[in-house]
Motif scaffolding. Structure first.
Motif, PDB file in Angstrom:
ATOM      1  N   LEU A  54     -37.132 -53.260 -23.975  1.00  0.00           N
ATOM      2  CA  LEU A  54     -38.258 -53.961 -24.368  1.00  0.00           C
ATOM      3  C   LEU A  54     -38.171 -55.018 -23.248  1.00  0.00           C
ATOM      4  O   LEU A  54     -37.190 -55.984 -22.914  1.00  0.00           O
ATOM      5  N   VAL A  55     -39.112 -55.455 -22.641  1.00  0.00           N
ATOM      6  CA  VAL A  55     -39.413 -56.538 -21.415  1.00  0.00           C
ATOM      7  C   VAL A  55     -40.270 -57.373 -22.182  1.00  0.00           C
ATOM      8  O   VAL A  55     -41.597 -56.896 -22.194  1.00  0.00           O
ATOM      9  N   SER A  56     -40.201 -58.458 -22.733  1.00  0.00           N
ATOM     10  CA  SER A  56     -41.066 -59.488 -23.231  1.00  0.00           C
ATOM     11  C   SER A  56     -41.341 -60.662 -22.443  1.00  0.00           C
ATOM     12  O   SER A  56     -40.317 -61.299 -21.972  1.00  0.00           O
ATOM     13  N   ALA A  57     -42.495 -60.746 -22.237  1.00  0.00           N
ATOM     14  CA  ALA A  57     -43.038 -62.126 -21.575  1.00  0.00           C
ATOM     15  C   ALA A  57     -44.090 -62.711 -22.355  1.00  0.00           C
ATOM     16  O   ALA A  57     -45.281 -62.144 -22.271  1.00  0.00           O
ATOM     17  N   GLN A  58     -43.734 -63.753 -22.880  1.00  0.00           N
ATOM     18  CA  GLN A  58     -44.728 -64.454 -23.667  1.00  0.00           C
ATOM     19  C   GLN A  58     -45.083 -65.810 -23.388  1.00  0.00           C
ATOM     20  O   GLN A  58     -44.263 -66.611 -22.958  1.00  0.00           O
ATOM     21  N   TYR A  59     -46.452 -65.733 -22.813  1.00  0.00           N
ATOM     22  CA  TYR A  59     -47.040 -66.839 -22.026  1.00  0.00           C
ATOM     23  C   TYR A  59     -46.319 -67.296 -20.699  1.00  0.00           C
ATOM     24  O   TYR A  59     -46.154 -68.510 -20.654  1.00  0.00           O
ATOM     25  N   PRO A  60     -45.986 -66.385 -19.884  1.00  0.00           N
ATOM     26  CA  PRO A  60     -44.899 -66.762 -18.653  1.00  0.00           C
ATOM     27  C   PRO A  60     -46.053 -67.660 -17.721  1.00  0.00           C
ATOM     28  O   PRO A  60     -46.929 -67.089 -17.538  1.00  0.00           O
ATOM     29  N   ALA A  61     -45.325 -68.440 -16.979  1.00  0.00           N
ATOM     30  CA  ALA A  61     -45.818 -68.995 -15.804  1.00  0.00           C
ATOM     31  C   ALA A  61     -45.339 -68.463 -14.608  1.00  0.00           C
ATOM     32  O   ALA A  61     -44.346 -68.981 -13.975  1.00  0.00           O
ATOM     33  N   LEU A  62     -45.867 -67.486 -14.409  1.00  0.00           N
ATOM     34  CA  LEU A  62     -45.352 -66.495 -13.213  1.00  0.00           C
ATOM     35  C   LEU A  62     -46.280 -66.518 -12.059  1.00  0.00           C
ATOM     36  O   LEU A  62     -47.623 -66.403 -12.272  1.00  0.00           O
ATOM     37  N   LEU A  63     -45.681 -67.301 -11.038  1.00  0.00           N
ATOM     38  CA  LEU A  63     -46.667 -67.421  -9.761  1.00  0.00           C
ATOM     39  C   LEU A  63     -46.881 -66.236  -8.989  1.00  0.00           C
ATOM     40  O   LEU A  63     -46.404 -65.471  -8.854  1.00  0.00           O
ATOM     41  N   ARG A  64     -48.200 -66.112  -8.593  1.00  0.00           N
ATOM     42  CA  ARG A  64     -48.802 -64.921  -7.864  1.00  0.00           C
ATOM     43  C   ARG A  64     -48.096 -65.004  -6.463  1.00  0.00           C
ATOM     44  O   ARG A  64     -48.098 -66.122  -5.830  1.00  0.00           O
ATOM     45  N   THR A  65     -47.726 -63.962  -5.796  1.00  0.00           N
ATOM     46  CA  THR A  65     -47.640 -63.893  -4.409  1.00  0.00           C
ATOM     47  C   THR A  65     -48.201 -62.647  -3.852  1.00  0.00           C
ATOM     48  O   THR A  65     -48.727 -61.914  -4.547  1.00  0.00           O
ATOM     49  N   PRO A  66     -48.357 -62.778  -2.378  1.00  0.00           N
ATOM     50  CA  PRO A  66     -49.075 -61.755  -1.781  1.00  0.00           C
ATOM     51  C   PRO A  66     -48.621 -60.356  -2.215  1.00  0.00           C
ATOM     52  O   PRO A  66     -49.402 -59.371  -2.113  1.00  0.00           O
ATOM     53  N   ASP A  67     -47.154 -60.156  -2.390  1.00  0.00           N
ATOM     54  CA  ASP A  67     -46.763 -58.821  -2.537  1.00  0.00           C
ATOM     55  C   ASP A  67     -46.607 -58.522  -4.057  1.00  0.00           C
ATOM     56  O   ASP A  67     -45.913 -57.607  -4.434  1.00  0.00           O
ATOM     57  N   ALA A  68     -47.173 -59.456  -5.168  1.00  0.00           N
ATOM     58  CA  ALA A  68     -47.145 -58.981  -6.332  1.00  0.00           C
ATOM     59  C   ALA A  68     -45.617 -58.925  -6.918  1.00  0.00           C
ATOM     60  O   ALA A  68     -45.173 -58.059  -7.680  1.00  0.00           O
ATOM     61  N   ALA A  69     -44.675 -59.733  -6.545  1.00  0.00           N
ATOM     62  CA  ALA A  69     -43.239 -59.687  -6.814  1.00  0.00           C
ATOM     63  C   ALA A  69     -43.173 -59.892  -8.246  1.00  0.00           C
ATOM     64  O   ALA A  69     -42.334 -59.001  -8.780  1.00  0.00           O
ATOM     65  N   ALA A  70     -43.853 -60.733  -8.902  1.00  0.00           N
ATOM     66  CA  ALA A  70     -43.567 -61.065 -10.352  1.00  0.00           C
ATOM     67  C   ALA A  70     -43.838 -59.510 -11.127  1.00  0.00           C
ATOM     68  O   ALA A  70     -43.327 -59.254 -12.186  1.00  0.00           O
ATOM     69  N   GLU A  71     -45.337 -59.182 -10.817  1.00  0.00           N
ATOM     70  CA  GLU A  71     -45.683 -57.869 -11.595  1.00  0.00           C
ATOM     71  C   GLU A  71     -44.793 -56.848 -11.228  1.00  0.00           C
ATOM     72  O   GLU A  71     -44.549 -56.242 -12.395  1.00  0.00           O
ATOM     73  N   HIS A  72     -44.369 -56.710 -10.129  1.00  0.00           N
ATOM     74  CA  HIS A  72     -43.438 -55.395  -9.876  1.00  0.00           C
ATOM     75  C   HIS A  72     -42.038 -55.514 -10.528  1.00  0.00           C
ATOM     76  O   HIS A  72     -41.501 -54.705 -10.942  1.00  0.00           O
ATOM     77  N   ALA A  73     -41.554 -56.965 -10.707  1.00  0.00           N
ATOM     78  CA  ALA A  73     -40.356 -57.212 -11.384  1.00  0.00           C
ATOM     79  C   ALA A  73     -40.383 -56.690 -12.679  1.00  0.00           C
ATOM     80  O   ALA A  73     -39.597 -56.182 -13.319  1.00  0.00           O
ATOM     81  N   LEU A  74     -41.821 -57.119 -13.533  1.00  0.00           N
ATOM     82  CA  LEU A  74     -41.688 -56.906 -14.776  1.00  0.00           C
ATOM     83  C   LEU A  74     -41.623 -55.448 -15.105  1.00  0.00           C
ATOM     84  O   LEU A  74     -40.793 -54.949 -15.838  1.00  0.00           O
TER      85      LEU A  74
END
Length: 236
Positions: free
Chosen positions: A130-150
């Protein structure tokens, strides 16, 4: 279930709730400082209760290894641990993590704490049921690093649960009522729709909807009344 050796591969900056986490922050210092300042302004920022969408969406899941992204003062991580999950909780604010660890000790909950940004944490890939992200303040980057890390953190057969405030993605900064430096710009952050757009045929979307929010008493954000809930299962 995730490989039992995954915990051994977690960053060395982790610790358990039985002993304070070791501060070896990995990430953008400006982001850490911003959130440390925000938490320092109040004795308690959040309600201390687990988020309602998390409680509802994990009810049918067998406990395994869980990652709580942006754990704040620890309410979700503690609730998961007491429900039988092996929990790793990640947070950029050392102030929040110190509170979370203290709350976990008081609750008798064992949690592994990580002081890092999501993209910089070097978490073991495909290791969490389970990867849970509840109302996360994840900053966007050109390479979508946060999205891919999730997505990369979820084990085959595991679930990604991403919950955010409905309507915020379309919010427009009002520079007439907010100072330029404090104006909230949704274009700077990651939203569930952006993560959903990256899901390929190795994922199955189980929930993608807007629903009324179970609003806890007290704490910042209590004025938000509706959630966007994305729950997706990694098939392989």
């Amino acid at each position: 279930m995730a490989d039992d050796t995954a915990a051994e591969a977690l960053p060395s900056l982790t610790g358990s709730s039985a002993e304070p986490f070791t501060d070896g922050y990995v990430g953008d210092p400006a982001v850490r400082d911003e959130w440390d300042n925000r938490y320092s302004e109040r004795h308690r920022l959040w309600s201390g209760q687990p988020n309602g969408a998390l409680v509802a969406e994990v009810a049918d899941l067998a406990p395994g290894r869980a990652l709580d992204v942006g754990c704040g003062e620890g309410a979700d991580a503690i609730w998961l641990a007491r429900a039988g999950w092996d929990v790793t909780a990640l947070e950029v604010s050392g102030v929040a993590l110190a509170r979370a660890a203290a709350h976990a000790r008081d609750a008798g909950a064992d949690v592994r704490w990580v002081h890092a940004g999501l993209a910089e944490a070097a978490l073991p890939p495909a290791s969490f049921d389970l990867v849970s992200a509840q109302y996360p303040a994840l900053l966007r980057t050109p390479d979508a690093a946060a999205e891919h890390a999730l997505l990369a953190a979820v084990a085959p057969g595991g679930v990604l649960l991403l919950v955010h405030h409905a309507g915020m993605e379309e919010h427009h900064p009002d520079h007439h009522t907010e100072p330029q430096d404090n104006a909230f710009d949704p274009a700077a952050y990651v939203w569930p729709s952006m993560v959903a757009a990256l899901l390929g045929d190795d994922w199955r979307i189980e929930v993608d909807e807007e629903r009324p929010r179970v609003v806890p008493e007290g704490g910042a954000g209590a004025h938000h009344t509706d959630d966007v809930v994305l729950r997706a299962r990694r098939l392989r």
